[in-house]
Design an enzyme around this catalytic site. Sequence first.
Site, PDB file in Angstrom:
ATOM      1  N   LYS A   1       6.223  -4.271  -3.290  1.00  0.00           N
ATOM      2  CA  LYS A   1       7.637  -4.028  -3.020  1.00  0.00           C
ATOM      3  C   LYS A   1       7.966  -4.126  -1.533  1.00  0.00           C
ATOM      4  O   LYS A   1       8.990  -4.662  -1.145  1.00  0.00           O
ATOM      5  CB  LYS A   1       8.003  -2.640  -3.544  1.00  0.00           C
TER       6      LYS A   1
ATOM      7  N   TRP B   1      -2.431  -2.946  -1.813  1.00  0.00           N
ATOM      8  CA  TRP B   1      -2.095  -4.372  -1.874  1.00  0.00           C
ATOM      9  C   TRP B   1      -3.083  -5.045  -0.925  1.00  0.00           C
ATOM     10  O   TRP B   1      -3.038  -4.834   0.281  1.00  0.00           O
ATOM     11  CB  TRP B   1      -0.657  -4.608  -1.428  1.00  0.00           C
TER      12      TRP B   1
ATOM     13  N   ASN C   1      -2.660   2.175   5.437  1.00  0.00           N
ATOM     14  CA  ASN C   1      -1.675   1.141   5.102  1.00  0.00           C
ATOM     15  C   ASN C   1      -1.427   0.344   6.374  1.00  0.00           C
ATOM     16  O   ASN C   1      -1.198   0.924   7.425  1.00  0.00           O
ATOM     17  CB  ASN C   1      -0.372   1.799   4.626  1.00  0.00           C
TER      18      ASN C   1
ATOM     19  N   CYS D   1       0.830  -1.191   0.000  1.00  0.00           N
ATOM     20  CA  CYS D   1       0.000   0.000   0.000  1.00  0.00           C
ATOM     21  C   CYS D   1       0.878   1.259   0.000  1.00  0.00           C
ATOM     22  O   CYS D   1       1.817   1.382   0.779  1.00  0.00           O
ATOM     23  CB  CYS D   1      -0.972   0.085   1.160  1.00  0.00           C
TER      24      CYS D   1
HETATM   25  C1  AGP Z   1      12.937  -9.562  -3.991  1.00  0.00           C
HETATM   26  O1  AGP Z   1      13.019  -9.639  -5.360  1.00  0.00           O
HETATM   27  C2  AGP Z   1      11.633  -9.665  -3.418  1.00  0.00           C
HETATM   28  N1  AGP Z   1      10.651  -8.898  -4.054  1.00  0.00           N
HETATM   29  C3  AGP Z   1      11.509  -9.890  -1.932  1.00  0.00           C
HETATM   30  O2  AGP Z   1      11.943 -11.186  -1.716  1.00  0.00           O
HETATM   31  C4  AGP Z   1      12.226  -8.933  -0.944  1.00  0.00           C
HETATM   32  O3  AGP Z   1      13.604  -9.083  -1.051  1.00  0.00           O
HETATM   33  C5  AGP Z   1      11.748  -9.245   0.487  1.00  0.00           C
HETATM   34  O4  AGP Z   1      10.366  -9.026   0.556  1.00  0.00           O
HETATM   35  C6  AGP Z   1      12.467  -8.441   1.531  1.00  0.00           C
HETATM   36  O5  AGP Z   1      12.258  -7.071   1.349  1.00  0.00           O
HETATM   37  P1  AGP Z   1      13.135  -6.013   2.123  1.00  0.00           P
HETATM   38  O6  AGP Z   1      14.540  -6.153   1.636  1.00  0.00           O
HETATM   39  O7  AGP Z   1      12.543  -4.691   1.776  1.00  0.00           O
HETATM   40  O8  AGP Z   1      13.023  -6.334   3.577  1.00  0.00           O
END
Ligand code: AGP
Length: 622
Positions: free
Chosen positions: A617, A81, A108, A2
């Site tokens: 993300k 999301w 969020n 979000c």
């Molecule tokens: C990576 O390509 C992913 N989208 C995901 O695994 C990500 O690395 C994970 O959610 C951790 O995120 P962060 O590094 O923001 O904690």
Amino acid sequence: MCGIVGYVGQRPASPSSRPVDVALQGLARLEYRGYDSAGVAVLDGSEVRVAKAKGKLKNLRGVLEGQDVPTSAVAIGHTRWATHGAPTDENAHPHLGGKDDELALVHNGIIENFAALRASLEADGYTFRSETDSEAAAHLVAREMQRTGDLTLALRAAAVQLEGAFTLLAIHRDQPDRVVAARRNSPLVVGLGEGENYLGSDVAAFVDNTREALEIGQDQVVTVTADDVAVTDFEGTEVTEKKQYTIAWDVAAAQKGGYDSFMAKEIHEQATAVADTLRGRIESGALHLDEMSIDESVLRSIDKIIVVACGTAANAGNVAKYAIEHWCRIPTEVELAHEFRYRDPIVTEKTLVVAISQSGETMDTLMAMRHAQEQGAKVVAICNTYGSTIPREADAALYLHVGPEIAVASTKAYLGQITACYLLGLYLAQVRGNLFPDEIAALMEDLEQLPAHVQTVLDGAGAVEELAQSMKDTTSVLFLGRHVGYPTALEGALKLKEIAYIHAEGFAAGELKHGPIALVDEGQPVFVIVPSPRGRDSLHSKVVSNIQEVRARGARTLVIAEEGDEDVLPYSDVVLRVPATRTLFAPLLTVIPLQIFSCALAAAKGLDVDQPRNLAKSVTVE
Ligand code: AGP
């Protein structure tokens, strides 16, 4: 998970500078955080006007096209999301609150006690139109507004009744000059302008307009008007020590800059990314980590390191384990953050926890780190997003400085995380005396060669893209590696799964014969990450044997090997070369062809490379 934006100001009337346009511009920058639906709210005299649509932001733009949106002083927006309730128009934010729709709110996070709140609000005559937890917050703030007559007081009163994680932004028809926001366990920053101010889940929301930002701390409420930003805690005590900073990157960093996708752009930024993570931290062969605000005596006393992280960040942690154990001789465990506290981990005051997170907002990692701190451990955060919750709460923070990463699939942050882990490992070795100064200097000298080596691999992207193009109908790919090649295999498989939706698995090469080799059939593509033949022991020859084993069973072997390694040639269908470097530094190079491969294959399949289905993300729920 979000994205939230808010705007207060009066710009000269022009069709593209209405508050709603500023909100849409912010949402476009935050869409990577979630894209199940989008919505905006503005005030129109005594009416609150909301527009929302399921799906991506372009659907909302379609809804707004041709509409005469009023030019109120405020606007809020949301990109979702989905957690509670399907991605529908009804469940999209903003939600109206009050018996007369007098308020709009975006949220969020997750409100854990929403069912009880909803029952109480329904009993009071409030009507619900969605399945979301967030609508309960909208009505709750409206009910508190009825009681207090002031939106700031209402937000505060509501915030203390909410359980869970939330950033809330609200506008109300009775106070049309302000947006009021509250945050707990969920991100919020304020952008400071001239006669206008902004709110966002992260600074990307307003970097087009201002680079001056203000951190909003845990359990704080902020009241934003065009000329003022007032911050209090939930009890109403004014926060006087506000943390203002200038965003270190400009809007170009948040644009595709001629690439087809942000992921492609970010892959090609990786030579700079590694250089940026190293910058200013090495002087005359010695390491200077000014941010390392944990006393050296504490670092000398630690007897165990636990890395907590998720996804790609956890793969970076797995590389760190090999390096830190080798250089520092400290037992190092890597734990998926969401598993950590449920296994009753052994954590003491002599444990150093390393929390790795690009976003700095991953709830699983935050909770793991808080659990460790409760047991007395010190926490070092390795993070990319300045001022986010994880580095704020950690005892020390090492920032990556790789600039904003916008594609959901992490690439340049991964290289930055690994680089930062090397710096941390060498720093610990320096402080604890595990390595002699000349050994550290030699390692640092080699590490400084890595940006050039990364560029060499990137220059060979064309061959990998052709390979991906030729494999766009592939339905399954395996990845094998040993030692630091193992996390690289895991990362290669993760990239392919998340953006190309292809079944992919990464294995420790030695594990294959214990079961997974049964998957290998005629034509099965298998990537193999081969360590340097100049390395110690029999690591290289063992991996070469593994290539032969899968090839003997019909696999198509796609081999990533060091320049000049002739031993792999008889058993490789395709060889992708990387420059020679130390075995421990090779993960910065060998992963790059795998990133390029996934990106090009997803593009060849016509998929949305930057915003893969079902993902977001920043994962701010557990
Ligand atoms: C990576 O390509 C992913 N989208 C995901 O695994 C990500 O690395 C994970 O959610 C951790 O995120 P962060 O590094 O923001 O904690």
